[in-house]
Design a protein around this motif. Sequence first.
Motif, PDB file in Angstrom:
ATOM      1  N   GLU A 187       0.828  -1.209   0.000  1.00 16.68           N
ATOM      2  CA  GLU A 187       0.000   0.000   0.000  1.00 16.68           C
ATOM      3  C   GLU A 187       0.862   1.259   0.000  1.00 16.68           C
ATOM      4  O   GLU A 187       0.536   2.255  -0.630  1.00 16.68           O
ATOM      5  N   VAL A 188       2.007   1.190   0.673  1.00 12.94           N
ATOM      6  CA  VAL A 188       2.912   2.363   0.668  1.00 12.94           C
ATOM      7  C   VAL A 188       3.504   2.548  -0.735  1.00 12.94           C
ATOM      8  O   VAL A 188       3.509   3.642  -1.293  1.00 12.94           O
ATOM      9  N   LEU A 189       3.944   1.432  -1.324  1.00 15.67           N
ATOM     10  CA  LEU A 189       4.565   1.539  -2.659  1.00 15.67           C
ATOM     11  C   LEU A 189       3.556   2.070  -3.671  1.00 15.67           C
ATOM     12  O   LEU A 189       3.872   2.875  -4.531  1.00 15.67           O
ATOM     13  N   LYS A 190       2.285   1.637  -3.466  1.00 15.71           N
ATOM     14  CA  LYS A 190       1.255   2.077  -4.417  1.00 15.71           C
ATOM     15  C   LYS A 190       1.050   3.592  -4.298  1.00 15.71           C
ATOM     16  O   LYS A 190       0.896   4.298  -5.287  1.00 15.71           O
ATOM     17  N   CYS A 191       1.095   4.097  -3.034  1.00 16.23           N
ATOM     18  CA  CYS A 191       0.921   5.549  -2.808  1.00 16.23           C
ATOM     19  C   CYS A 191       1.943   6.329  -3.629  1.00 16.23           C
ATOM     20  O   CYS A 191       1.712   7.435  -4.059  1.00 16.23           O
ATOM     21  N   TYR A 192       3.124   5.667  -3.817  1.00 11.93           N
ATOM     22  CA  TYR A 192       4.190   6.384  -4.534  1.00 11.93           C
ATOM     23  C   TYR A 192       4.321   5.859  -5.952  1.00 11.93           C
ATOM     24  O   TYR A 192       5.377   5.964  -6.573  1.00 11.93           O
ATOM     25  N   SER A 193       3.210   5.205  -6.407  1.00  6.90           N
ATOM     26  CA  SER A 193       3.138   4.616  -7.766  1.00  6.90           C
ATOM     27  C   SER A 193       4.444   3.919  -8.148  1.00  6.90           C
ATOM     28  O   SER A 193       4.979   4.102  -9.229  1.00  6.90           O
ATOM     29  N   ILE A 194       4.912   3.130  -7.172  1.00  9.06           N
ATOM     30  CA  ILE A 194       6.101   2.304  -7.461  1.00  9.06           C
ATOM     31  C   ILE A 194       5.604   0.964  -7.996  1.00  9.06           C
ATOM     32  O   ILE A 194       4.717   0.348  -7.411  1.00  9.06           O
ATOM     33  N   SER A 195       6.150   0.516  -9.103  1.00 11.18           N
ATOM     34  CA  SER A 195       5.576  -0.648  -9.798  1.00 11.18           C
ATOM     35  C   SER A 195       5.674  -1.920  -8.953  1.00 11.18           C
ATOM     36  O   SER A 195       6.610  -2.095  -8.166  1.00 11.18           O
ATOM     37  N   GLU A 196       4.676  -2.751  -9.163  1.00 12.20           N
ATOM     38  CA  GLU A 196       4.552  -4.025  -8.441  1.00 12.20           C
ATOM     39  C   GLU A 196       5.811  -4.884  -8.578  1.00 12.20           C
ATOM     40  O   GLU A 196       6.195  -5.591  -7.657  1.00 12.20           O
ATOM     41  N   ASN A 197       6.478  -4.788  -9.759  1.00 11.28           N
ATOM     42  CA  ASN A 197       7.566  -5.775  -9.931  1.00 11.28           C
ATOM     43  C   ASN A 197       8.783  -5.437  -9.076  1.00 11.28           C
ATOM     44  O   ASN A 197       9.711  -6.200  -8.965  1.00 11.28           O
ATOM     45  N   LEU A 198       8.733  -4.269  -8.382  1.00 10.10           N
ATOM     46  CA  LEU A 198       9.824  -3.950  -7.446  1.00 10.10           C
ATOM     47  C   LEU A 198       9.540  -4.571  -6.078  1.00 10.10           C
ATOM     48  O   LEU A 198      10.401  -4.639  -5.209  1.00 10.10           O
ATOM     49  N   PHE A 199       8.288  -5.046  -5.918  1.00  9.61           N
ATOM     50  CA  PHE A 199       7.819  -5.468  -4.586  1.00  9.61           C
ATOM     51  C   PHE A 199       8.765  -6.488  -3.944  1.00  9.61           C
ATOM     52  O   PHE A 199       9.256  -6.289  -2.833  1.00  9.61           O
ATOM     53  N   GLY A 200       9.058  -7.554  -4.675  1.00 12.92           N
ATOM     54  CA  GLY A 200       9.924  -8.613  -4.110  1.00 12.92           C
ATOM     55  C   GLY A 200      11.289  -8.065  -3.714  1.00 12.92           C
ATOM     56  O   GLY A 200      11.764  -8.312  -2.601  1.00 12.92           O
ATOM     57  N   LYS A 201      11.870  -7.273  -4.605  1.00 15.31           N
ATOM     58  CA  LYS A 201      13.218  -6.715  -4.346  1.00 15.31           C
ATOM     59  C   LYS A 201      13.189  -5.829  -3.081  1.00 15.31           C
ATOM     60  O   LYS A 201      14.057  -5.930  -2.203  1.00 15.31           O
ATOM     61  N   VAL A 202      12.152  -4.985  -2.996  1.00 12.88           N
ATOM     62  CA  VAL A 202      12.065  -4.064  -1.839  1.00 12.88           C
ATOM     63  C   VAL A 202      11.937  -4.873  -0.555  1.00 12.88           C
ATOM     64  O   VAL A 202      12.595  -4.592   0.450  1.00 12.88           O
ATOM     65  N   CYS A 203      11.130  -5.937  -0.604  1.00  8.36           N
ATOM     66  CA  CYS A 203      10.964  -6.787   0.603  1.00  8.36           C
ATOM     67  C   CYS A 203      12.302  -7.360   1.041  1.00  8.36           C
ATOM     68  O   CYS A 203      12.634  -7.363   2.220  1.00  8.36           O
ATOM     69  N   ILE A 204      13.078  -7.849   0.096  1.00 11.40           N
ATOM     70  CA  ILE A 204      14.365  -8.484   0.442  1.00 11.40           C
ATOM     71  C   ILE A 204      15.309  -7.444   1.033  1.00 11.40           C
ATOM     72  O   ILE A 204      16.044  -7.721   1.987  1.00 11.40           O
TER      73      ILE A 204
END
Length: 446
Positions: free
Chosen positions: A195-212
């Motif tokens: 939800e935070v990444l979406k607020c900053y329109s950061i693309s979904e495919n960064l999700f895994g990398k950001v989590c790691i």
Amino acid sequence: SENGSGGGRSGALSAPPPVLEEAVQKIDVNPPKGTRDFPPEEMRLRNWLFHNFREVSRLYGFEEVDFPVLESEALFIRKAGEEIRDQLYCFEDRGNRRVALRPELTPSLARLVIQKGKSVPLPLKWFAVGQCWRYERMTRGRRREHYQWNMDIIGVPEVTAEAELISSIVTFFKRIGITASDVGFKVSSRKVLQEVLKCYSISENLFGKVCIIIDKIEKIPIDEIKKELKSVGMSEEAVEELLQVLSIKSLTKLEEILGGAGEAVADLKQLFSLAENFGYSEWIQFDASVVRGLAYYTGIVFEGFDREGKLRAICGGGRYDRLLSTFGGDDLPACGFGFGDAVIVELLKEKGLLPELSLQVENIVCALDPDLQGAASTVATILREKGQTVDLVLENKPLKWVFKRAGRINAQRLILVGNTEWQKGMVGVKILSSGEQYEVKLDELE
Ligand SMILES: OCc1cccc(Br)n1
């Protein structure tokens, strides 16, 4: 030994032993670096631990499954920069296939679920206890293998599944004497991050990398975390906001920031409410910084930690609703956890909770005369067929030796097969704790 099919060494007693072709090279008797042997004492502790894993799984109605330690490397190749990928114990086999010693059990479980397809009615509640491997430079002297207990629920999208899994781990801890004062669970949801990444329109495919990257938040300096987040494309502002949100330790605060409409808050509220019903509220706390280090988690994540903060995470898990579809299977909701066999033993040592596990044998049976070895074998068999444990003395040994061995193996009684008694169809019995001794008819021996 004679193998009974004529293939034994004929005239074995007469022929001289074969001359060794080359000088015997003294082998290294230690196990490979980072691996462990399990001699009897260590094996008793491991069996005790695994017995508790299995008993809890049985209590929760889970079925045991297993998979090969060796898997196709492809099962573990994910692009999110996970440590587990960097340390994959992989190689090319003689058929030029890229294979790996499994670093975790979940991908194998997902593979088996897809293989079974519609033949297995949902929900699936499966558990496994299996050895997992990583190839880590031994500079840190860390282990390269450990055994993991995994429990997984496939086919349940609701948070009730995660609540059930955490309940099973609490049950395990209670069984072995660990309390909520010793251990807690940090619980969050990756949907917070989403939800935070979406607020900053950061693309979904960064999700895994950001989590790691976030998973390393307590392992590397915060400036390094910020640098890595920016390197995958996050703005300064997004990084600051994300780190701000990740520092939240209260659900109320989280709701203030994210609003009450999102799934993250709803899921977490439901989980904490179910925790009340299960009776384990004192064991769990919300901590937005928990993301876990596996790229495939998509929702609730949790990890067990020791409250004194001396040890690494005891266990961890979460929801992984996309993993099966990334393997080409149907989109099936899934959640599970992994519980290693090493940190828990360190915790039990810390708490003085290691169980006293010694070898116990009910009987030691000994022939008093070499001609009675057969008779002793008969006595041992009669007792074993009654379900009694028997250590049968296999050589012609003096009684002093027998008594010493009886003490070492904690035998409860000594059964002596002597000529005089045997002629009368009887054996001698000595209760080793009291010293009481008597003769008894063989068919009355119990
Ligand atoms: O917890 C990560 C992990 C995976 C495989 C082997 C070992 Br030791 N540790």
